[in-house]
Scaffold this active site. Structure first.
Site, PDB file in Angstrom:
ATOM      1  N   ARG A 179       3.716  12.216   8.397  1.00 43.58           N
ATOM      2  CA  ARG A 179       3.099  11.014   8.965  1.00 43.58           C
ATOM      3  C   ARG A 179       1.630  10.882   8.597  1.00 43.58           C
ATOM      4  O   ARG A 179       0.978   9.901   8.956  1.00 43.58           O
ATOM      5  CB  ARG A 179       3.227  11.038  10.492  1.00 43.58           C
ATOM      6  CG  ARG A 179       4.667  10.995  10.962  1.00 43.58           C
ATOM      7  CD  ARG A 179       4.749  11.242  12.433  1.00 43.58           C
ATOM      8  NE  ARG A 179       4.454  10.059  13.189  1.00 43.58           N
ATOM      9  CZ  ARG A 179       5.364   9.243  13.698  1.00 43.58           C
ATOM     10  NH1 ARG A 179       6.638   9.488  13.516  1.00 43.58           N
ATOM     11  NH2 ARG A 179       5.018   8.192  14.382  1.00 43.58           N
ATOM     12  N   GLU A 190       2.264   5.953  -6.988  1.00 49.21           N
ATOM     13  CA  GLU A 190       2.252   6.873  -5.854  1.00 49.21           C
ATOM     14  C   GLU A 190       2.081   8.315  -6.306  1.00 49.21           C
ATOM     15  O   GLU A 190       1.349   9.082  -5.702  1.00 49.21           O
ATOM     16  CB  GLU A 190       3.577   6.793  -5.085  1.00 49.21           C
ATOM     17  CG  GLU A 190       3.760   5.547  -4.264  1.00 49.21           C
ATOM     18  CD  GLU A 190       5.103   5.541  -3.543  1.00 49.21           C
ATOM     19  OE1 GLU A 190       5.127   5.239  -2.357  1.00 49.21           O
ATOM     20  OE2 GLU A 190       6.147   5.823  -4.175  1.00 49.21           O
ATOM     21  N   HIS A 224       2.495 -15.254 -18.480  1.00 48.32           N
ATOM     22  CA  HIS A 224       1.704 -16.112 -17.598  1.00 48.32           C
ATOM     23  C   HIS A 224       0.507 -15.366 -17.019  1.00 48.32           C
ATOM     24  O   HIS A 224       0.068 -15.667 -15.914  1.00 48.32           O
ATOM     25  CB  HIS A 224       2.580 -16.653 -16.464  1.00 48.32           C
ATOM     26  CG  HIS A 224       3.675 -17.542 -16.958  1.00 48.32           C
ATOM     27  ND1 HIS A 224       3.439 -18.769 -17.538  1.00 48.32           N
ATOM     28  CD2 HIS A 224       5.019 -17.361 -17.008  1.00 48.32           C
ATOM     29  CE1 HIS A 224       4.599 -19.316 -17.888  1.00 48.32           C
ATOM     30  NE2 HIS A 224       5.564 -18.474 -17.590  1.00 48.32           N
ATOM     31  N   LYS A 249       6.532   3.998  -8.012  1.00 45.02           N
ATOM     32  CA  LYS A 249       6.686   5.464  -8.096  1.00 45.02           C
ATOM     33  C   LYS A 249       5.570   6.065  -8.945  1.00 45.02           C
ATOM     34  O   LYS A 249       4.996   7.089  -8.594  1.00 45.02           O
ATOM     35  CB  LYS A 249       8.040   5.863  -8.700  1.00 45.02           C
ATOM     36  CG  LYS A 249       9.241   5.741  -7.821  1.00 45.02           C
ATOM     37  CD  LYS A 249       9.339   6.729  -6.682  1.00 45.02           C
ATOM     38  CE  LYS A 249       8.689   6.240  -5.441  1.00 45.02           C
ATOM     39  NZ  LYS A 249       9.326   5.350  -4.541  1.00 45.02           N
ATOM     40  N   ASN A 304      -2.199   7.646  18.018  1.00 48.32           N
ATOM     41  CA  ASN A 304      -1.496   7.072  16.874  1.00 48.32           C
ATOM     42  C   ASN A 304      -1.515   5.561  17.083  1.00 48.32           C
ATOM     43  O   ASN A 304      -1.139   5.097  18.155  1.00 48.32           O
ATOM     44  CB  ASN A 304      -0.062   7.616  16.868  1.00 48.32           C
ATOM     45  CG  ASN A 304       0.829   7.018  15.795  1.00 48.32           C
ATOM     46  OD1 ASN A 304       2.037   7.130  15.879  1.00 48.32           O
ATOM     47  ND2 ASN A 304       0.273   6.399  14.783  1.00 48.32           N
ATOM     48  N   GLY A 305      -1.990   4.813  16.082  1.00 46.68           N
ATOM     49  CA  GLY A 305      -2.020   3.360  16.234  1.00 46.68           C
ATOM     50  C   GLY A 305      -3.418   2.826  15.989  1.00 46.68           C
ATOM     51  O   GLY A 305      -4.282   3.536  15.466  1.00 46.68           O
TER      52      GLY A 305
HETATM   53  C1  G6P Z   1       5.475   4.204   3.222  1.00 40.74           C
HETATM   54  C2  G6P Z   1       6.149   5.231   2.350  1.00 40.74           C
HETATM   55  C3  G6P Z   1       7.078   4.521   1.361  1.00 40.74           C
HETATM   56  C4  G6P Z   1       8.075   3.653   2.121  1.00 40.74           C
HETATM   57  C5  G6P Z   1       7.369   2.661   3.045  1.00 40.74           C
HETATM   58  C6  G6P Z   1       8.348   1.984   3.992  1.00 40.74           C
HETATM   59  O1  G6P Z   1       4.594   3.445   2.473  1.00 40.74           O
HETATM   60  O2  G6P Z   1       5.188   6.008   1.669  1.00 40.74           O
HETATM   61  O3  G6P Z   1       7.777   5.485   0.607  1.00 40.74           O
HETATM   62  O4  G6P Z   1       8.866   2.952   1.211  1.00 40.74           O
HETATM   63  O5  G6P Z   1       6.428   3.356   3.872  1.00 40.74           O
HETATM   64  O6  G6P Z   1       8.877   2.962   4.839  1.00 40.74           O
HETATM   65  P1  G6P Z   1      10.242   2.831   5.592  1.00 40.74           P
HETATM   66  O7  G6P Z   1      10.336   4.084   6.408  1.00 40.74           O
HETATM   67  O8  G6P Z   1      10.131   1.607   6.448  1.00 40.74           O
HETATM   68  O9  G6P Z   1      11.310   2.702   4.587  1.00 40.74           O
END
Ligand code: G6P
Length: 624
Positions: free
Chosen positions: A27, A504, A520, A501, A100-101
């Site tokens: 997280r 990231e 374009h 990918k 968290n938040g």
């Molecule tokens: C984050 C992760 C991604 C993921 C996205 C949506 O950015 O790093 O890998 O695709 O969240 O996450 P979810 O759990 O909603 O698929």
């Protein structure tokens, strides 16, 4: 993003907190910290960087405490450093808060508290909470009431863990539109943002509802609404099947997870697709794994399915790319107009759904704040809801009337790979299922589609067997600063996912474009230093995609493509071909993405990047 944990009981708190935090590191891993009560005094230890830094600190200090809270951070307000790491404490150093938040009105509260003489030690929005609690506590020394009064002043969505040395026998947990679970042990209790973190200690869990506070002691848990009304809730039993979190000999979890894709696909397919001669059965609530609250399977009646006139899909990140493929499949096979929305983009907008709409929320974690918000909005307007997630115990799973759970097991690597494939598989199954029910495809066509779908895992195995060749091609492009990915139709999302990918994992700037859009604008960035990666599979848009690639070639770009075995045009046009087995265009998104996942992996590994935990990312994005 950000993970909250807590423990109180007879054991030493810090090893338990650390173990819980290890489960939540996905997280966020910008910094981590704990607050424990050691011999009646609050002791806060925190460290910027990965959890291993905090672990080293805790090992050296070994605080003796049996109550504490902990946090792993993904920075929103304030850079990742020791000062901004949680827990945050009040002026007297007696109360500590993990959060968290986002507190949306933090600036206003900060000004107010400053005018009252409170000094701030960090740049975080979290710090206002601890000063507010402390301010309220000074009025009546009632911690529960002080927290409730403080929480009422906060705007935004948030989850909190709070301890005070003046009340060393308890932890307070606050949930406002987030997820928080209290794990119930014998004379010990646990707190975590994700029940997965307490599963190692207990399988009995109470999930906090929205706008709820829990007072946790060693002997019990009391739940209150924000109005102070006590509520009762029985614990639920967690699924106890063991999760295997092991690299199994692979250098990285990511590579292992890419290799798990054939198995994952087979598991997802076999759950719903017994035999090509039989209709797909998505109504499988009998397979419930025991949370007791979730509606597994798709339970819409034939009449309800026939009455649908629109499908709206909400997702973020990789799940959004899977949903883009889903839209095309649903429109092609079911003939219902389908829109797919980046969940964060519908905030503040009219959501045009009604009682004849099927609203689908797709999320690996089932906790992405924007996706959940979009889903709630659609639900409030009366749409039928369907969740596609890898977490049957997630917030999303509990919010939807219908649920497809992807059979991936835990995806440890932050970048999604196997869950993308499983989300795609879910869309293929759903599209065929709805098409069969609405009679938009013939029996023969349905059978043919199911046969094709069942062939995909083997094709992916064949691609994985070519890993060495893909590595040799990939590392040649590792020094690029910009990479462009193009594709059309069903493989436009593949281009987007390939670019995502690469960004990231390797931090190389990469963009995906619809191949026809290249001219374009994006074509302006092309020269001999920019590799262009084209997804080129036989089918309706093959020739046009090839022409677009030629346009890039004419600008001297380095040309790479994903193409099927024996494609001579591709061999002539491109400097390098990442070959995949021949595949029907309709199913090609499931195979064409695999060489792109491997390409990104090999480039990132070659560049020495942190493949499984790339900088700045978090696997579960619980802020909006
Ligand atoms: C984050 C992760 C991604 C993921 C996205 C949506 O950015 O790093 O890998 O695709 O969240 O996450 P979810 O759990 O909603 O698929």
């Amino acid at each position: 993003m950000c993970g909250i944990v807590g423990y109180l009981g007879p054991s030493q708190a810090f090893p338990v907190l650390l173990n819980e935090l290890k489960c939540l590191e996905y997280r966020g891993y910008d910094s981590a910290g704990v607050a424990v009560i050691e011999e009646g005094r609050l002791c806060v230890l925190k460290a910027a960087g990965k959890l291993s830094n905090l672990e080293a600190l805790l090992e050296s200090k070994r605080p003796k405490a049996s109550v504490g809270i902990g946090h792993t951070r993904w920075a929103t307000h304030g850079i990742p450093n020791d000062q901004n790491a949680h827990p945050h404490t009040d002026k007297s150093g007696t109360v500590a808060v993990v959060h968290n938040g986002i507190i949306e009105n933090h600036e206003e509260l900060r000004d107010e508290l400053k005018s009252l003489g409170y000094e701030f030690a960090s740049e975080t929005d979290t710090e206002v909470i601890v000063h507010l609690v402390s301010h309220e506590y000074a009025k009546d020394q009632d911690l529960l009431q002080s927290i409730l009064r403080a929480v009422k002043r906060l705007s935004g969505i948030f989850a909190l863990g709070i301890v005070s040395q003046k009340h060393p026998d308890r932890i307070y947990a606050v949930n406002h539109h987030y997820s928080l679970s209290v794990g119930l042990g014998d004379n010990e209790n646990f707190l975590a943002s994700d029940s997965m973190a307490v599963r190692q200690y207990t399988n009995r869990v109470i999930k906090l509802d929205q706008s709820e506070l829990a007072e946790i002691t060693t002997t019990g848990v009391r739940l209150f609404t924000f109005d102070g009304k006590e509520v009762k809730r029985s614990p639920i039993a967690l699924d106890t099947s063991p999760y295997v979190i092991d690299k199994c000999g692979y250098k990285h979890f990511l590579l292992k997870e890419i290799h798990e894709q054939p198995l994952v696909l087979r598991q997802t397919l076999s759950k719903y697709l017994r035999h090509p001669n039989h209709p797909i059965d998505l109504n499988i609530d009998h397979l419930s794994t025991g949370s007791g609250e979730t509606a597994y399977g798709v339970h819409l009646t034939e009449e309800e399915i026939k009455g649908l006139d629109r499908i709206s899909v909400f997702a973020c990140g990789t799940a959004y790319h899977a949903s883009m493929v889903g839209k095309l499949l649903l429109e092609e096979l079911v003939g219902i107009p389908c829109e797919v929305e980046i969940a964060s983009e519908i905030r503040g907008r009219k959501v045009l759904v009604n009682e004849s709409t099927l609203a689908i929320a797709v999320s690996q974690s089932g906790e992405t704040a924007d996706t959940l918000a979009a889903l709630k909005e659609a639900k409030s307007k009366g749409a039928y809801t369907l969740g596609i997630t890898n977490r049957a115990d997630s917030h999303l799973a509990h919010l939807t009337q219908n649920l497809m759970v992807t059979e991936c097991g835990i995806e440890v690597s932050v970048a999604a790979t196997k869950t993308y494939l499983a989300q795609l598989a879910s869309f293929y199954l759903l599209a065929i299922y709805l098409a069969e029910k609405r009679g938009t495809i013939s029996k023969e066509r349905a059978k043919e589609l199911k046969v094709q779908l069942n062939l995909v895992p083997t094709m992916i195995e064949q691609i994985l067997a070519r890993e060495e060749q893909i590595r040799d091609v990939s590392v040649k492009y590792a020094e690029a600063h910009d990479v462009v990915f193009i594709g059309r139709g069903l493989n436009f999302p593949t281009a987007l996912e390939g670019a995502l990918k690469l960004k990231e994992l390797s931090y190389i700037h990469a963009s995906g474009y619809a191949a026809g859009e290249l001219k374009h604008g994006p074509i302006a960035v092309l020269d001999q230093n920019v590799p262009v990666i084209t997804v080129l599979v036989p089918g309706a848009v093959y020739e046009k995609t090839l022409s677009n690639a030629q346009e890039a070639r004419a600008r001297k770009a380095k040309m790479i493509c994903v193409a099927v075995d024996g494609d001579e045009q591709a061999t002539k046009t491109f400097d390098a071909v990442l070959a995949i087995p021949p595949v029907d265009e309709l199913f090609s998104p499931m195979t064409s993405v695999v060489p792109l996942q491997l390409l990104s992996y090999f480039i990132a590994d070659y560049l020495g990047k942190d493949v499984d935990q790339p900088r700045n990312l978090a696997k579960s994005v619980t802020v909006e």
